[in-house]
Motif scaffolding. Structure first.
Motif, PDB file in Angstrom:
ATOM      1  N   ASP A 207       0.842  -1.198   0.000  1.00 31.93           N
ATOM      2  CA  ASP A 207       0.000   0.000   0.000  1.00 31.93           C
ATOM      3  C   ASP A 207       0.872   1.240   0.000  1.00 31.93           C
ATOM      4  N   LEU A 208       0.479   2.225  -0.823  1.00 25.92           N
ATOM      5  CA  LEU A 208       1.231   3.467  -0.938  1.00 25.92           C
ATOM      6  C   LEU A 208       0.281   4.654  -0.817  1.00 25.92           C
ATOM      7  N   ILE A 209       0.793   5.755  -0.256  1.00 29.15           N
ATOM      8  CA  ILE A 209       0.019   6.985  -0.182  1.00 29.15           C
ATOM      9  C   ILE A 209       0.947   8.175  -0.372  1.00 29.15           C
ATOM     10  N   VAL A 210       0.446   9.181  -1.071  1.00 29.68           N
ATOM     11  CA  VAL A 210       1.077  10.488  -1.164  1.00 29.68           C
ATOM     12  C   VAL A 210      -0.011  11.506  -0.869  1.00 29.68           C
ATOM     13  N   GLY A 211       0.263  12.459   0.019  1.00 33.94           N
ATOM     14  CA  GLY A 211      -0.753  13.433   0.387  1.00 33.94           C
ATOM     15  C   GLY A 211      -0.183  14.821   0.576  1.00 33.94           C
ATOM     16  N   ASP A 212      -1.090  15.787   0.637  1.00 32.75           N
ATOM     17  CA  ASP A 212      -0.691  17.187   0.761  1.00 32.75           C
ATOM     18  C   ASP A 212      -1.751  17.934   1.562  1.00 32.75           C
ATOM     19  N   VAL A 213      -1.368  18.431   2.737  1.00 33.39           N
ATOM     20  CA  VAL A 213      -2.247  19.302   3.517  1.00 33.39           C
ATOM     21  C   VAL A 213      -2.017  20.731   3.040  1.00 33.39           C
ATOM     22  N   CYS A 214      -3.086  21.473   2.764  1.00 36.12           N
ATOM     23  CA  CYS A 214      -2.926  22.828   2.247  1.00 36.12           C
ATOM     24  C   CYS A 214      -2.227  23.711   3.279  1.00 36.12           C
ATOM     25  N   GLY A 215      -1.338  24.582   2.804  1.00 34.89           N
ATOM     26  CA  GLY A 215      -0.641  25.508   3.685  1.00 34.89           C
ATOM     27  C   GLY A 215       0.763  25.044   4.021  1.00 34.89           C
ATOM     28  N   GLN A 259     -11.550  25.355   9.739  1.00 37.20           N
ATOM     29  CA  GLN A 259     -12.471  24.574   8.920  1.00 37.20           C
ATOM     30  C   GLN A 259     -12.094  24.624   7.446  1.00 37.20           C
ATOM     31  N   GLU A 260     -11.344  25.670   7.038  1.00 33.04           N
ATOM     32  CA  GLU A 260     -10.981  25.812   5.621  1.00 33.04           C
ATOM     33  C   GLU A 260      -9.845  24.883   5.211  1.00 33.04           C
ATOM     34  N   ILE A 261      -9.180  24.250   6.154  1.00 30.55           N
ATOM     35  CA  ILE A 261      -8.028  23.397   5.817  1.00 30.55           C
ATOM     36  C   ILE A 261      -8.509  22.088   5.204  1.00 30.55           C
ATOM     37  N   PHE A 262      -7.878  21.703   4.116  1.00 25.26           N
ATOM     38  CA  PHE A 262      -8.231  20.457   3.438  1.00 25.26           C
ATOM     39  C   PHE A 262      -6.954  19.717   3.075  1.00 25.26           C
ATOM     40  N   ALA A 263      -7.108  18.534   2.529  1.00 22.26           N
ATOM     41  CA  ALA A 263      -5.962  17.739   2.089  1.00 22.26           C
ATOM     42  C   ALA A 263      -6.326  16.998   0.815  1.00 22.26           C
ATOM     43  N   THR A 264      -5.315  16.715   0.000  1.00 27.65           N
ATOM     44  CA  THR A 264      -5.492  15.858  -1.162  1.00 27.65           C
ATOM     45  C   THR A 264      -4.619  14.624  -0.965  1.00 27.65           C
ATOM     46  N   VAL A 265      -5.092  13.485  -1.427  1.00 33.40           N
ATOM     47  CA  VAL A 265      -4.304  12.263  -1.303  1.00 33.40           C
ATOM     48  C   VAL A 265      -4.487  11.392  -2.542  1.00 33.40           C
ATOM     49  N   ALA A 266      -3.465  10.602  -2.800  1.00 31.35           N
ATOM     50  CA  ALA A 266      -3.535   9.544  -3.805  1.00 31.35           C
ATOM     51  C   ALA A 266      -3.043   8.267  -3.137  1.00 31.35           C
ATOM     52  N   THR A 267      -3.812   7.192  -3.277  1.00 32.19           N
ATOM     53  CA  THR A 267      -3.383   5.914  -2.713  1.00 32.19           C
ATOM     54  C   THR A 267      -3.340   4.874  -3.826  1.00 32.19           C
TER      55      THR A 267
END
Length: 399
Positions: A207-215, A259-267
């Motif tokens: 299993d692999l993941i790459v993610g990015d939290v905004c900011g 509340q405005e903070i989001f994240a993007t991920v790819a698994t």
């Protein structure tokens, strides 16, 4: 204006950096005159300003190198006046000049933050000048030491967060090779919320993941660490595939600062026995598949950002045609650089074009992520603004 009897007047031939601006806070005109004369007779290169109260000193303290303070003022007495001056003086040194020859008071004054404690009538011009200059240098040394300590603490904190964001892959298989890469953006090398992880839970499953939290900053990096650790825990606990990212979104929504903070991920879940992968995207750019001499973005549905509106990402099944392939997962800092002087971004097609360049085929796979960043920076005309994290997993020849 400089005190008319204090120090030398300004002279064009004297380097400005060699002069000091000293604010004398003294309500006795005779004592103020005497201080000015002492400094003048030694050619001290000190511009002396005088305030007769703390309220007047508050208005004149800007751009002052040192404050020379009497402890008996109309609006402040003793150590209370010293504390107020220390609070308002910011980067200026503070020396006490008082008529009270009290050793205990002097010790307490220095402990409170004064650089020196001088007694009226016991100092001449040479001693006063030396005391003021030494006080300024000690203050500057203290400020520099504090700044250095703050930098060291931030670096140590960033190192701890980086270890949390960028762990060693948890895998034992030799059927595939995994190469990782991370580089902070140009904003003072502050670590951001980019993260990755690799976990093997079965001899034939990875299993692999790459993610990015905004900011960018400590809060975002800490949240990225929480998400990575939560993802690893969910995978190791063998939570059903479709439930992992919804659970990760719950962690994000409960732990984020705003509340405005989001994240993007790819698994991606690799089934090594079947030579296939299952890819899920949550607002993240698609992985790129290198196989058969071609570069192809994985056509997985983009999905919604984590933390915006909970929705289960749609799985995409990817079949590998050969045993020689690579899957490149990355954060958007790699593709947000500009293309030359235009406003166009590199984006996914541009990144695919870089991987299609003939020169790329001569780059060893372990060096490919760094090579890509170098090429993206050439096209951007300078360092990339955002953080870049990459996972490159390869099988066989990798191309």
């Amino acid at each position: 204006m400089p005190y008319p009897h204090g120090g030398l007047g300004r002279h064009a031939s004297l380097p400005p950096g060699e002069r000091l601006r000293v604010l004398l806070v003294e309500d006795d005109e005779g004592d103020a005159f005497l201080v000015g004369e002492l400094l003048a007779e030694t050619n001290s290169m000190i511009d002396l300003l005088v305030a007769t109260s703390l309220s007047e000193a508050r208005q004149r303290i800007t751009n002052v190198d040192c404050v020379l303070l009497d402890l008996g003022l109309p609006d402040a007495q003793g150590l209370d006046g010293l504390r107020q001056v220390l609070e308002m003086s910011s980067g200026a040194a503070v020396c006490v000049l008082t008529g009270r020859s009290d050793e205990h008071l002097g010790i307490v004054a220095v402990a409170e933050g004064a650089q020196d404690y001088l007694v009226k009538g016991q100092v001449d011009g040479v001693l006063l000048t030396r005391a003021l200059r030494y006080a300024v240098e000690r203050k500057r040394a203290d400020v520099n030491a504090r700044r250095l300590r703050e930098v060291e603490l931030r670096q140590a904190e960033s190192a701890r967060l980086e270890r949390g964001l960028l762990p060693q892959p948890l895998m034992t298989t030799d059927q595939v090779a995994v190469h990782t890469f991370y580089r902070p953006g140009r904003h003072a090398a502050l670590i951001g919320g980019d993260f990755f992880d690799v976990v093997q839970t079965h001899p034939d499953r990875l299993d692999l993941i790459v993610g990015d939290v905004c900011g960018h900053g400590v809060d975002e990096a800490a949240l990225g660490v929480e998400l990575r650790v939560a993802w690893r825990a969910l995978v190791l606990a063998r939570v059903p595939d479709d439930e992992v990212l919804p659970a990760l979104e719950q962690v994000l929504m409960s732990e984020r600062r705003l509340q405005e903070i989001f994240a993007t991920v790819a698994t991606a879940r690799l089934d090594l026995d079947a030579n296939r992968a299952t890819v899920r995207l949550a607002g993240h750019p698609p992985p790129l598949l290198l196989s058969g001499g071609r570069v192809t973005p994985v056509p997985a549905p983009g999905g919604l950002l984590l933390g915006v509106r909970p929705r289960r990402p749609i799985a995409y099944d990817l079949e590998f045609d050969t045993d020689d392939w690579s899957l490149l997962m990355y954060t958007d800092g790699l593709i947000e650089g500009r293309v030359g002087a235009s406003d166009d971004r590199l984006d996914v097609p541009g990144l695919s074009g870089l991987l299609d360049e003939p020169a790329n085929r001569q780059v060893p796979l372990p060096e490919l992520p760094a090579w890509l960043v170098g090429r993206a920076e050439q096209i951007n005309g300078g360092p990339l603004a955002d953080d870049v994290a990459m996972l490159l997993v390869s099988r066989g020849g990798g191309r």
